[in-house]
Write a protein that holds these residues in place. Structure first.
Motif, PDB file in Angstrom:
ATOM      1  N   LYS A   1       0.939  -1.575  -0.089  1.00  0.00           N
ATOM      2  CA  LYS A   1      -0.146   0.167  -0.185  1.00  0.00           C
ATOM      3  C   LYS A   1       0.776   0.807   0.031  1.00  0.00           C
ATOM      4  O   LYS A   1       2.072   1.109   0.622  1.00  0.00           O
ATOM      5  N   VAL A   2       0.380   1.887  -0.531  1.00  0.00           N
ATOM      6  CA  VAL A   2       1.124   3.372  -1.228  1.00  0.00           C
ATOM      7  C   VAL A   2       0.776   4.893   0.309  1.00  0.00           C
ATOM      8  O   VAL A   2      -0.363   4.714  -0.201  1.00  0.00           O
ATOM      9  N   HIS A   3       1.168   5.208   1.256  1.00  0.00           N
ATOM     10  CA  HIS A   3       0.884   5.949   2.443  1.00  0.00           C
ATOM     11  C   HIS A   3       1.848   7.594   1.690  1.00  0.00           C
ATOM     12  O   HIS A   3       3.148   7.079   1.786  1.00  0.00           O
ATOM     13  N   LEU A   4       0.789   8.512   1.963  1.00  0.00           N
ATOM     14  CA  LEU A   4       1.261  10.108   2.086  1.00  0.00           C
ATOM     15  C   LEU A   4       0.873  10.948   3.239  1.00  0.00           C
ATOM     16  O   LEU A   4      -0.065  10.641   3.244  1.00  0.00           O
TER      17      LEU A   4
ATOM     18  N   VAL B   1       5.680   4.403   2.314  1.00  0.00           N
ATOM     19  CA  VAL B   1       5.443   5.826   2.638  1.00  0.00           C
ATOM     20  C   VAL B   1       6.403   6.845   3.027  1.00  0.00           C
ATOM     21  O   VAL B   1       7.698   6.930   1.942  1.00  0.00           O
ATOM     22  N   LEU B   2       5.463   7.427   2.174  1.00  0.00           N
ATOM     23  CA  LEU B   2       5.892   8.971   1.132  1.00  0.00           C
ATOM     24  C   LEU B   2       5.781  10.118   2.166  1.00  0.00           C
ATOM     25  O   LEU B   2       4.487  10.230   2.620  1.00  0.00           O
ATOM     26  N   CYS B   3       7.504  10.853   1.675  1.00  0.00           N
ATOM     27  CA  CYS B   3       6.612  12.148   2.566  1.00  0.00           C
ATOM     28  C   CYS B   3       7.632  13.155   2.572  1.00  0.00           C
ATOM     29  O   CYS B   3       8.033  13.583   1.670  1.00  0.00           O
ATOM     30  N   SER B   4       6.518  14.418   2.627  1.00  0.00           N
ATOM     31  CA  SER B   4       6.645  15.775   2.215  1.00  0.00           C
ATOM     32  C   SER B   4       6.633  17.366   2.685  1.00  0.00           C
ATOM     33  O   SER B   4       4.658  16.619   3.540  1.00  0.00           O
TER      34      SER B   4
ATOM     35  N   TYR C   1      -0.173  13.472  -4.895  1.00  0.00           N
ATOM     36  CA  TYR C   1      -1.500  14.756  -4.019  1.00  0.00           C
ATOM     37  C   TYR C   1      -2.998  14.628  -3.837  1.00  0.00           C
ATOM     38  O   TYR C   1      -3.816  13.616  -4.173  1.00  0.00           O
ATOM     39  N   GLN C   2      -2.921  14.090  -5.516  1.00  0.00           N
ATOM     40  CA  GLN C   2      -4.570  13.390  -5.984  1.00  0.00           C
ATOM     41  C   GLN C   2      -4.685  12.403  -5.590  1.00  0.00           C
ATOM     42  O   GLN C   2      -5.508  11.901  -5.351  1.00  0.00           O
ATOM     43  N   HIS C   3      -3.584  11.533  -6.032  1.00  0.00           N
ATOM     44  CA  HIS C   3      -3.698   9.880  -5.720  1.00  0.00           C
ATOM     45  C   HIS C   3      -4.445  10.283  -4.767  1.00  0.00           C
ATOM     46  O   HIS C   3      -4.898   9.208  -4.252  1.00  0.00           O
TER      47      HIS C   3
END
Length: 250
Positions: free
Chosen positions: A95-98, A231-234, A242-244
């Motif tokens: 799973k991708v987490h932002l 995990v994407l961090c920013s 952001y759209q995803h």
């Protein structure tokens, strides 16, 4: 300060007078954000981003975490705890987490706790950063918080023999934490359990010569192949990430 004063001043350079003055002030004593002028707060954000200074919460008590050797210096906030719980519940699944938060809001503390859980499960963690300059400070932070862990650093400015030794440590599973720039996205790992991409929007993750690739996109694809979370961090996510997140894909 996250390092000795002389080293921090050297990394800043002679021209950044406001940042140098702020670092010298922090070096003499702790500084509260409420005491800073607007210009100083802007400089502080840059220093936090470069990991030359660190934000310290009051009454922090180091606590060992589940026999992994992880030192819990700072108590998690309610929001941080909720984020950690939502991601750890999916360890072992893709799973991708932002994580979207301003500089100094505690994103790093979140993925430190996630990595502690991954190591406790006998897995490896891969952490990608956009710039070579960020790796020494981040490695020092990992060494402080994970004193018993084997940490491998991967970036193009390293001596070849050192980089190959770290590559082998990652491949054999000896290295529990692999930290590096975009080339680390391709490092072989025997028992991958988590991927973290810090400053995921940064253009430095894109290799523009030779074999062209986006290390962030490689990390996401690799996580899907290994069925692990990424995990994407920013503080300023890319528009596509952001759209995803808004549409529920992330």
């Amino acid at each position: 300060l996250a390092m000795p004063l002389d080293e921090a001043l050297t990394r800043i350079g002679a021209r950044a007078k406001r940042k140098r003055a702020l670092v010298e002030r922090i070096g003499d004593d702790s500084v509260k954000r409420s005491d800073l002028e607007t210009e100083d707060r802007t400089a502080l954000k840059d220093l936090l981003h470069l990991q030359l200074v660190e934000a310290v919460l009051p009454d922090a008590v180091p606590v060992s975490h589940g026999g992994t050797g992880f030192i819990r210096k700072y108590p998690l906030t309610e929001v941080q705890s909720a984020v950690v719980a939502s991601i750890t519940g999916g360890l072992g699944r893709y799973k991708v987490h932002l994580i979207h938060g301003i500089t100094g809001s505690g994103k790093t503390e979140i993925y430190f706790h996630l990595i502690a859980d991954v190591i406790a499960a006998g897995k490896q963690a891969l952490v990608l950063v956009p710039e070579i300059a960020l790796t020494p400070a981040l490695r020092a932070a990992f060494a402080e918080r994970f004193p018993d862990a084997v940490i491998s650093i991967q970036h193009s400015a390293m001596p070849e023999q050192v980089r190959v030794a770290g590559w082998i440590d990652a491949q054999t599973g000896t290295a529990q934490i692999v930290v590096g720039t975009r080339l680390a996205a391709l490092a072989p790992m025997a028992n991958l359990g988590l991927i973290v991409v810090d400053e995921e929007q940064d253009a430095s993750f894109k290799q523009q010569e030779g074999l062209r690739y986006s290390a962030r996109d490689v990390a996401i694809y690799r996580a899907s192949q290994c069925t692990v979370p990424v995990v994407l961090c920013s503080a300023t996510p890319s528009l596509e990430s952001y759209q995803h997140a808004l549409t529920g894909r992330y």
